[in-house]
Design a protein around this motif. Structure first.
Motif, PDB file in Angstrom:
ATOM      1  N   LEU A   1       0.835  -1.185   0.000  1.00 53.75           N
ATOM      2  CA  LEU A   1       0.000   0.000   0.000  1.00 53.75           C
ATOM      3  C   LEU A   1       0.873   1.239   0.000  1.00 53.75           C
ATOM      4  O   LEU A   1       1.988   1.226   0.511  1.00 53.75           O
ATOM      5  CB  LEU A   1      -0.895   0.027   1.249  1.00 53.75           C
ATOM      6  N   ALA A   2       0.340   2.309  -0.561  1.00 53.46           N
ATOM      7  CA  ALA A   2       0.986   3.614  -0.457  1.00 53.46           C
ATOM      8  C   ALA A   2       0.724   4.146   0.951  1.00 53.46           C
ATOM      9  O   ALA A   2      -0.188   3.691   1.648  1.00 53.46           O
ATOM     10  CB  ALA A   2       0.419   4.567  -1.507  1.00 53.46           C
ATOM     11  N   ALA A   3       1.488   5.127   1.367  1.00 53.20           N
ATOM     12  CA  ALA A   3       1.343   5.676   2.717  1.00 53.20           C
ATOM     13  C   ALA A   3      -0.035   6.255   2.978  1.00 53.20           C
ATOM     14  O   ALA A   3      -0.468   6.326   4.125  1.00 53.20           O
ATOM     15  CB  ALA A   3       2.422   6.738   2.969  1.00 53.20           C
ATOM     16  N   ASN A   4      -0.774   6.634   1.927  1.00 51.20           N
ATOM     17  CA  ASN A   4      -2.126   7.155   2.118  1.00 51.20           C
ATOM     18  C   ASN A   4      -3.185   6.064   2.001  1.00 51.20           C
ATOM     19  O   ASN A   4      -4.370   6.349   1.935  1.00 51.20           O
ATOM     20  CB  ASN A   4      -2.417   8.311   1.156  1.00 51.20           C
ATOM     21  N   GLY A   5      -2.786   4.801   1.993  1.00 45.99           N
ATOM     22  CA  GLY A   5      -3.731   3.696   2.056  1.00 45.99           C
ATOM     23  C   GLY A   5      -4.155   3.116   0.727  1.00 45.99           C
ATOM     24  O   GLY A   5      -4.782   2.062   0.690  1.00 45.99           O
ATOM     25  N   ASN A   6      -3.845   3.759  -0.389  1.00 40.98           N
ATOM     26  CA  ASN A   6      -4.180   3.203  -1.693  1.00 40.98           C
ATOM     27  C   ASN A   6      -3.221   2.066  -2.029  1.00 40.98           C
ATOM     28  O   ASN A   6      -2.106   2.010  -1.520  1.00 40.98           O
ATOM     29  CB  ASN A   6      -4.062   4.274  -2.790  1.00 40.98           C
ATOM     30  N   TYR A   7      -3.667   1.169  -2.905  1.00 41.04           N
ATOM     31  CA  TYR A   7      -2.746   0.168  -3.434  1.00 41.04           C
ATOM     32  C   TYR A   7      -1.600   0.890  -4.115  1.00 41.04           C
ATOM     33  O   TYR A   7      -1.827   1.817  -4.885  1.00 41.04           O
ATOM     34  CB  TYR A   7      -3.422  -0.703  -4.493  1.00 41.04           C
ATOM     35  N   ALA A   8      -0.394   0.445  -3.864  1.00 42.03           N
ATOM     36  CA  ALA A   8       0.750   1.001  -4.578  1.00 42.03           C
ATOM     37  C   ALA A   8       0.712   0.431  -5.989  1.00 42.03           C
ATOM     38  O   ALA A   8       0.748  -0.775  -6.180  1.00 42.03           O
ATOM     39  CB  ALA A   8       2.044   0.624  -3.866  1.00 42.03           C
ATOM     40  N   GLN A   9       0.564   1.289  -6.968  1.00 46.36           N
ATOM     41  CA  GLN A   9       0.487   0.870  -8.362  1.00 46.36           C
ATOM     42  C   GLN A   9       1.887   0.785  -8.932  1.00 46.36           C
ATOM     43  O   GLN A   9       2.598   1.782  -8.991  1.00 46.36           O
ATOM     44  CB  GLN A   9      -0.351   1.867  -9.166  1.00 46.36           C
ATOM     45  N   SER A  10       2.291  -0.407  -9.339  1.00 49.49           N
ATOM     46  CA  SER A  10       3.629  -0.555  -9.877  1.00 49.49           C
ATOM     47  C   SER A  10       3.579  -0.770 -11.380  1.00 49.49           C
ATOM     48  O   SER A  10       2.576  -1.227 -11.923  1.00 49.49           O
ATOM     49  CB  SER A  10       4.365  -1.715  -9.193  1.00 49.49           C
ATOM     50  N   GLY A  11       4.639  -0.413 -12.022  1.00 52.55           N
ATOM     51  CA  GLY A  11       4.790  -0.560 -13.458  1.00 52.55           C
ATOM     52  C   GLY A  11       6.194  -0.143 -13.834  1.00 52.55           C
ATOM     53  O   GLY A  11       7.002   0.201 -12.965  1.00 52.55           O
ATOM     54  N   PRO A  12       6.500  -0.145 -15.118  1.00 50.54           N
ATOM     55  CA  PRO A  12       7.856   0.204 -15.542  1.00 50.54           C
ATOM     56  C   PRO A  12       8.319   1.572 -15.045  1.00 50.54           C
ATOM     57  O   PRO A  12       9.475   1.746 -14.667  1.00 50.54           O
ATOM     58  CB  PRO A  12       7.774   0.188 -17.067  1.00 50.54           C
ATOM     59  N   GLU A  13       7.421   2.536 -15.006  1.00 51.89           N
ATOM     60  CA  GLU A  13       7.800   3.874 -14.554  1.00 51.89           C
ATOM     61  C   GLU A  13       7.710   4.019 -13.037  1.00 51.89           C
ATOM     62  O   GLU A  13       8.186   4.998 -12.470  1.00 51.89           O
ATOM     63  CB  GLU A  13       6.946   4.954 -15.240  1.00 51.89           C
ATOM     64  N   ASN A  14       7.115   3.061 -12.374  1.00 47.91           N
ATOM     65  CA  ASN A  14       6.930   3.103 -10.924  1.00 47.91           C
ATOM     66  C   ASN A  14       7.127   1.691 -10.363  1.00 47.91           C
ATOM     67  O   ASN A  14       6.167   1.046  -9.964  1.00 47.91           O
ATOM     68  CB  ASN A  14       5.526   3.639 -10.600  1.00 47.91           C
ATOM     69  N   PRO A  15       8.366   1.189 -10.341  1.00 49.37           N
ATOM     70  CA  PRO A  15       8.585  -0.194  -9.908  1.00 49.37           C
ATOM     71  C   PRO A  15       8.326  -0.360  -8.410  1.00 49.37           C
ATOM     72  O   PRO A  15       8.437   0.600  -7.645  1.00 49.37           O
ATOM     73  CB  PRO A  15      10.062  -0.438 -10.231  1.00 49.37           C
ATOM     74  N   PRO A  16       7.973  -1.582  -8.000  1.00 54.22           N
ATOM     75  CA  PRO A  16       7.795  -1.831  -6.575  1.00 54.22           C
ATOM     76  C   PRO A  16       9.126  -1.697  -5.849  1.00 54.22           C
ATOM     77  O   PRO A  16      10.190  -1.818  -6.451  1.00 54.22           O
ATOM     78  CB  PRO A  16       7.289  -3.280  -6.519  1.00 54.22           C
ATOM     79  N   THR A  17       9.059  -1.447  -4.551  1.00 53.17           N
ATOM     80  CA  THR A  17      10.291  -1.312  -3.783  1.00 53.17           C
ATOM     81  C   THR A  17      10.982  -2.672  -3.667  1.00 53.17           C
ATOM     82  O   THR A  17      10.329  -3.725  -3.651  1.00 53.17           O
ATOM     83  CB  THR A  17      10.024  -0.779  -2.362  1.00 53.17           C
ATOM     84  N   LYS A  18      12.291  -2.635  -3.583  1.00 52.87           N
ATOM     85  CA  LYS A  18      13.069  -3.868  -3.409  1.00 52.87           C
ATOM     86  C   LYS A  18      12.650  -4.588  -2.132  1.00 52.87           C
ATOM     87  O   LYS A  18      12.532  -5.811  -2.099  1.00 52.87           O
ATOM     88  CB  LYS A  18      14.561  -3.533  -3.368  1.00 52.87           C
ATOM     89  N   GLU A  19      12.399  -3.811  -1.085  1.00 51.17           N
ATOM     90  CA  GLU A  19      12.030  -4.401   0.210  1.00 51.17           C
ATOM     91  C   GLU A  19      10.704  -5.158   0.115  1.00 51.17           C
ATOM     92  O   GLU A  19      10.572  -6.260   0.662  1.00 51.17           O
ATOM     93  CB  GLU A  19      11.945  -3.305   1.276  1.00 51.17           C
ATOM     94  N   ALA A  20       9.722  -4.585  -0.571  1.00 53.05           N
ATOM     95  CA  ALA A  20       8.431  -5.268  -0.731  1.00 53.05           C
ATOM     96  C   ALA A  20       8.589  -6.517  -1.597  1.00 53.05           C
ATOM     97  O   ALA A  20       8.022  -7.574  -1.276  1.00 53.05           O
ATOM     98  CB  ALA A  20       7.398  -4.324  -1.331  1.00 53.05           C
ATOM     99  N   LEU A  21       9.362  -6.430  -2.671  1.00 54.26           N
ATOM    100  CA  LEU A  21       9.590  -7.610  -3.521  1.00 54.26           C
ATOM    101  C   LEU A  21      10.306  -8.715  -2.760  1.00 54.26           C
ATOM    102  O   LEU A  21       9.939  -9.890  -2.869  1.00 54.26           O
ATOM    103  CB  LEU A  21      10.396  -7.224  -4.762  1.00 54.26           C
ATOM    104  N   ASP A  22      11.327  -8.350  -1.993  1.00 57.42           N
ATOM    105  CA  ASP A  22      12.037  -9.352  -1.201  1.00 57.42           C
ATOM    106  C   ASP A  22      11.092 -10.032  -0.222  1.00 57.42           C
ATOM    107  O   ASP A  22      11.149 -11.253  -0.028  1.00 57.42           O
ATOM    108  CB  ASP A  22      13.203  -8.711  -0.440  1.00 57.42           C
ATOM    109  N   ASP A  23      10.209  -9.250   0.403  1.00 54.13           N
ATOM    110  CA  ASP A  23       9.247  -9.829   1.333  1.00 54.13           C
ATOM    111  C   ASP A  23       8.282 -10.758   0.604  1.00 54.13           C
ATOM    112  O   ASP A  23       7.946 -11.827   1.104  1.00 54.13           O
ATOM    113  CB  ASP A  23       8.469  -8.736   2.076  1.00 54.13           C
ATOM    114  N   PHE A  24       7.829 -10.351  -0.587  1.00 56.16           N
ATOM    115  CA  PHE A  24       6.936 -11.207  -1.367  1.00 56.16           C
ATOM    116  C   PHE A  24       7.601 -12.546  -1.654  1.00 56.16           C
ATOM    117  O   PHE A  24       7.003 -13.611  -1.445  1.00 56.16           O
ATOM    118  CB  PHE A  24       6.522 -10.519  -2.674  1.00 56.16           C
ATOM    119  N   PHE A  25       8.866 -12.534  -2.101  1.00 61.60           N
ATOM    120  CA  PHE A  25       9.571 -13.786  -2.391  1.00 61.60           C
ATOM    121  C   PHE A  25       9.691 -14.650  -1.140  1.00 61.60           C
ATOM    122  O   PHE A  25       9.557 -15.868  -1.206  1.00 61.60           O
ATOM    123  CB  PHE A  25      10.945 -13.515  -2.997  1.00 61.60           C
ATOM    124  N   THR A  26       9.917 -14.019   0.009  1.00 61.08           N
ATOM    125  CA  THR A  26       9.993 -14.769   1.268  1.00 61.08           C
ATOM    126  C   THR A  26       8.653 -15.419   1.595  1.00 61.08           C
ATOM    127  O   THR A  26       8.594 -16.600   1.963  1.00 61.08           O
ATOM    128  CB  THR A  26      10.422 -13.837   2.426  1.00 61.08           C
TER     129      THR A  26
END
Length: 171
Positions: free
Chosen positions: A9-34
């Motif tokens: 989620l974004a800090a204001n509660g919306n889903y964080a929208q990811s894409g080529p111009e707005n990639p997900p954070t490394k920390e969130a991706l690492d957590d997803f893989f875990t």
């Protein structure tokens, strides 16, 4: 079967929208893989899965049971396609999984939440505000609130904070 809904989620509660111009954070991706490694599976919507797949190939999910929930797709190589949240959970139970990870797509998340099929929520809150993000909805028709219990919270690094909640499942 225990079900965990995982989202960034974004800090204001919306889903964080990811894409080529707005990639997900490394920390969130690492957590997803875990989380995926721990459960051995994940449930995702078709559009989200297509966005994840990128150039094709199994990538880091070669030994993972991936279930795509779609009313339109019939066959996607390398994954199991089902028509409903219940069918996704039934499939994973039959495969011997004790926990299901619901990982992507606002429609999929809202479908599982709306049907009372979620036991736990993991929200990775990214340090960004998004005006066009989507929201989690447990009842699209009426205002309602559903109490949750904070189970854990921790910093993942890079300004990302993880909140883990227990949610009482519908009977």
């Amino acid at each position: 079967m225990k079900t965990i809904l995982w989202a960034t989620l974004a800090a204001n509660g919306n889903y964080a929208q990811s894409g080529p111009e707005n990639p997900p954070t490394k920390e969130a991706l690492d957590d997803f893989f875990t989380q995926v490694k721990d459960t051995g599976n994940f449930i995702v919507g078709r559009r989200t899965f297509e966005g994840m797949r990128g150039n094709g190939g199994p990538g880091p999910f070669a030994d993972i049971d991936i279930v795509v929930v779609s009313k339109n797709a019939t066959d996607i190589p390398g994954v199991t396609v089902v028509r409903s949240p219940e069918e996704a959970l039934d499939y994973l139970k039959e495969k011997g999984h004790q926990t299901a990870l619901i990982s992507g797509g606002a429609d999929i998340h809202n479908s599982f939440l709306g049907q009372g099929l979620v036991d736990e929520l993991i929200f990775n809150v990214a340090p960004v505000l998004e005006g066009r993000g989507l929201n989690l909805l447990i009842d699209k028709e009426n205002y309602c609130s559903k109490p949750v219990q904070l189970l854990d919270f921790k910093a993942l690094g890079g300004g990302v904070v993880q909140l883990r909640y227990g949610i009482e499942r519908a009977v």
